[in-house]
Write a protein that holds these residues in place. Sequence first.
Motif, PDB file in Angstrom:
ATOM      1  N   ILE A 100       3.514  20.539 -73.021  1.00  0.00           N
ATOM      2  CA  ILE A 100       3.354  20.708 -74.465  1.00  0.00           C
ATOM      3  C   ILE A 100       2.243  19.803 -74.979  1.00  0.00           C
ATOM      4  O   ILE A 100       1.397  20.201 -75.789  1.00  0.00           O
ATOM      5  N   SER A 101       2.215  18.562 -74.510  1.00  0.00           N
ATOM      6  CA  SER A 101       1.191  17.608 -74.924  1.00  0.00           C
ATOM      7  C   SER A 101      -0.207  18.096 -74.532  1.00  0.00           C
ATOM      8  O   SER A 101      -1.155  18.010 -75.323  1.00  0.00           O
ATOM      9  N   GLN A 102      -0.325  18.634 -73.310  1.00  0.00           N
ATOM     10  CA  GLN A 102      -1.623  19.143 -72.867  1.00  0.00           C
ATOM     11  C   GLN A 102      -2.029  20.378 -73.666  1.00  0.00           C
ATOM     12  O   GLN A 102      -3.214  20.577 -73.969  1.00  0.00           O
ATOM     13  N   PHE A 103      -1.061  21.207 -74.002  1.00  0.00           N
ATOM     14  CA  PHE A 103      -1.343  22.365 -74.855  1.00  0.00           C
ATOM     15  C   PHE A 103      -1.923  21.912 -76.186  1.00  0.00           C
ATOM     16  O   PHE A 103      -2.920  22.464 -76.679  1.00  0.00           O
ATOM     17  N   GLU A 104      -1.312  20.881 -76.788  1.00  0.00           N
ATOM     18  CA  GLU A 104      -1.811  20.348 -78.058  1.00  0.00           C
ATOM     19  C   GLU A 104      -3.231  19.817 -77.900  1.00  0.00           C
ATOM     20  O   GLU A 104      -4.095  20.035 -78.757  1.00  0.00           O
ATOM     21  N   ASN A 105      -3.491  19.105 -76.804  1.00  0.00           N
ATOM     22  CA  ASN A 105      -4.833  18.568 -76.564  1.00  0.00           C
ATOM     23  C   ASN A 105      -5.866  19.680 -76.435  1.00  0.00           C
ATOM     24  O   ASN A 105      -6.999  19.569 -76.932  1.00  0.00           O
ATOM     25  N   MET A 106      -5.482  20.760 -75.749  1.00  0.00           N
ATOM     26  CA  MET A 106      -6.396  21.875 -75.566  1.00  0.00           C
ATOM     27  C   MET A 106      -6.711  22.551 -76.895  1.00  0.00           C
ATOM     28  O   MET A 106      -7.853  22.936 -77.163  1.00  0.00           O
ATOM     29  N   VAL A 107      -5.697  22.663 -77.755  1.00  0.00           N
ATOM     30  CA  VAL A 107      -5.911  23.271 -79.068  1.00  0.00           C
ATOM     31  C   VAL A 107      -6.828  22.397 -79.915  1.00  0.00           C
ATOM     32  O   VAL A 107      -7.714  22.890 -80.616  1.00  0.00           O
ATOM     33  N   GLN A 108      -6.608  21.084 -79.857  1.00  0.00           N
ATOM     34  CA  GLN A 108      -7.423  20.164 -80.649  1.00  0.00           C
ATOM     35  C   GLN A 108      -8.905  20.294 -80.295  1.00  0.00           C
ATOM     36  O   GLN A 108      -9.776  20.077 -81.143  1.00  0.00           O
ATOM     37  N   ALA A 109      -9.186  20.632 -79.042  1.00  0.00           N
ATOM     38  CA  ALA A 109     -10.574  20.718 -78.585  1.00  0.00           C
ATOM     39  C   ALA A 109     -11.272  21.995 -79.045  1.00  0.00           C
ATOM     40  O   ALA A 109     -12.490  22.129 -78.914  1.00  0.00           O
ATOM     41  N   VAL A 110     -10.508  22.940 -79.588  1.00  0.00           N
ATOM     42  CA  VAL A 110     -11.065  24.213 -80.042  1.00  0.00           C
ATOM     43  C   VAL A 110     -11.521  24.073 -81.489  1.00  0.00           C
ATOM     44  O   VAL A 110     -10.874  23.395 -82.295  1.00  0.00           O
ATOM     45  N   SER A 111     -12.611  24.697 -81.848  1.00  0.00           N
ATOM     46  CA  SER A 111     -13.102  24.634 -83.225  1.00  0.00           C
ATOM     47  C   SER A 111     -12.055  25.193 -84.181  1.00  0.00           C
ATOM     48  O   SER A 111     -11.291  26.098 -83.833  1.00  0.00           O
ATOM     49  N   SER A 112     -12.028  24.656 -85.388  1.00  0.00           N
ATOM     50  CA  SER A 112     -10.997  25.036 -86.359  1.00  0.00           C
ATOM     51  C   SER A 112     -11.030  26.533 -86.672  1.00  0.00           C
ATOM     52  O   SER A 112     -10.002  27.137 -86.951  1.00  0.00           O
ATOM     53  N   LYS A 113     -12.208  27.153 -86.595  1.00  0.00           N
ATOM     54  CA  LYS A 113     -12.322  28.577 -86.899  1.00  0.00           C
ATOM     55  C   LYS A 113     -11.623  29.442 -85.861  1.00  0.00           C
ATOM     56  O   LYS A 113     -11.249  30.577 -86.140  1.00  0.00           O
ATOM     57  N   ARG A 114     -11.474  28.912 -84.651  1.00  0.00           N
ATOM     58  CA  ARG A 114     -10.882  29.701 -83.572  1.00  0.00           C
ATOM     59  C   ARG A 114      -9.398  29.412 -83.350  1.00  0.00           C
ATOM     60  O   ARG A 114      -8.732  30.132 -82.619  1.00  0.00           O
ATOM     61  N   ARG A 115      -8.883  28.347 -83.942  1.00  0.00           N
ATOM     62  CA  ARG A 115      -7.524  27.919 -83.616  1.00  0.00           C
ATOM     63  C   ARG A 115      -6.466  28.965 -83.926  1.00  0.00           C
ATOM     64  O   ARG A 115      -5.458  29.055 -83.238  1.00  0.00           O
ATOM     65  N   ASN A 116      -6.693  29.766 -84.961  1.00  0.00           N
ATOM     66  CA  ASN A 116      -5.716  30.799 -85.304  1.00  0.00           C
ATOM     67  C   ASN A 116      -5.644  31.908 -84.268  1.00  0.00           C
ATOM     68  O   ASN A 116      -4.698  32.695 -84.264  1.00  0.00           O
ATOM     69  N   PHE A 117      -6.634  31.987 -83.387  1.00  0.00           N
ATOM     70  CA  PHE A 117      -6.728  33.110 -82.463  1.00  0.00           C
ATOM     71  C   PHE A 117      -6.480  32.715 -81.015  1.00  0.00           C
ATOM     72  O   PHE A 117      -6.753  33.472 -80.097  1.00  0.00           O
ATOM     73  N   ILE A 118      -5.940  31.518 -80.815  1.00  0.00           N
ATOM     74  CA  ILE A 118      -5.693  31.038 -79.458  1.00  0.00           C
ATOM     75  C   ILE A 118      -4.497  31.755 -78.849  1.00  0.00           C
ATOM     76  O   ILE A 118      -3.464  31.944 -79.484  1.00  0.00           O
ATOM     77  N   LYS A 119      -4.659  32.142 -77.605  1.00  0.00           N
ATOM     78  CA  LYS A 119      -3.549  32.674 -76.808  1.00  0.00           C
ATOM     79  C   LYS A 119      -3.504  31.873 -75.518  1.00  0.00           C
ATOM     80  O   LYS A 119      -4.538  31.629 -74.902  1.00  0.00           O
ATOM     81  N   THR A 120      -2.321  31.438 -75.143  1.00  0.00           N
ATOM     82  CA  THR A 120      -2.180  30.598 -73.958  1.00  0.00           C
ATOM     83  C   THR A 120      -1.133  31.183 -73.028  1.00  0.00           C
ATOM     84  O   THR A 120      -0.044  31.546 -73.467  1.00  0.00           O
ATOM     85  N   GLN A 121      -1.463  31.286 -71.753  1.00  0.00           N
ATOM     86  CA  GLN A 121      -0.468  31.623 -70.728  1.00  0.00           C
ATOM     87  C   GLN A 121       0.060  30.331 -70.120  1.00  0.00           C
ATOM     88  O   GLN A 121      -0.714  29.435 -69.787  1.00  0.00           O
TER      89      GLN A 121
END
Length: 260
Positions: A100-121
């Motif tokens: 979960i922590s790594q997932f949060e870190n990966m999201v933080q690294a994405v630009s704010s414009k793209r965060r709503n469109f993230i999909k993670t397996q």
Amino acid sequence: MLIQTEPESDAVSLFFEELPKEEIHPINYKDVVESLNYVYDSLLEPWTFVVVLDLDRLEILYANDNCLHLFGEGGKLLTSQYLPFAFLRPESQSLFKRVISQFENMVQAVSSKRRNFIKTQWVGMRLKPLNGKPWVSFATLMPLSARIDGTPNVVLMINQNISHLYNANFVWLRQSCTRVSQCNAHFHSRTGEVFNHDILSKRELEVLKLIAKGYNSQRIASELSISVNTVSNHRKNMMDRVGVSDTTALLQIAQWCDLI
């Protein structure tokens, strides 16, 4: 295939552009999940289950009937809240918060414009169903609610059992963007690192796509101007990294990850 990567109506984009920010009033997540049936295939089939996970409190806000049928109501806190650890086998509990922590870190690294469109397996988490049979989860995470900074604080998790395909004892995440079909990063618990590239290399993906076409190693080698031994090494490395022992399983998981 469980997930439709690029729905014709672009319904995913339209939905996630309206992500609620720091909701004050409770959301009826049962209605939210059911409203997404037009986006996902086989959402409520017996071999899948759906939960809504609060990342801040690490609580399950909603578990569908399939989930409760498979895992019971252990860990129930309130009328609609469960502790995720109640669904995990002991060997996965130590990994859960770390992933979960790594997932949060990966999201933080994405630009704010793209965060709503993230999909993670999220692949390889071991669960404990009531019948005691092995369950290894292939989960797709999508944001349902966001913090003020745009990072998700509530996610939808669609899970299916891949115990017949997966034979590794590690967990990995693969993050992509639904709008541009571009992979941003992946995390592998075997190394403990986040990598800013896909879980498979460009050359490995070229080999995999030819395997999917039914080409044998000799023809793949000819097509890519590499040796048969190199093709075999790519095949072995892909299976090892993904956590499977045969090409059929590799192709199935690659398809669910939209790699082919």
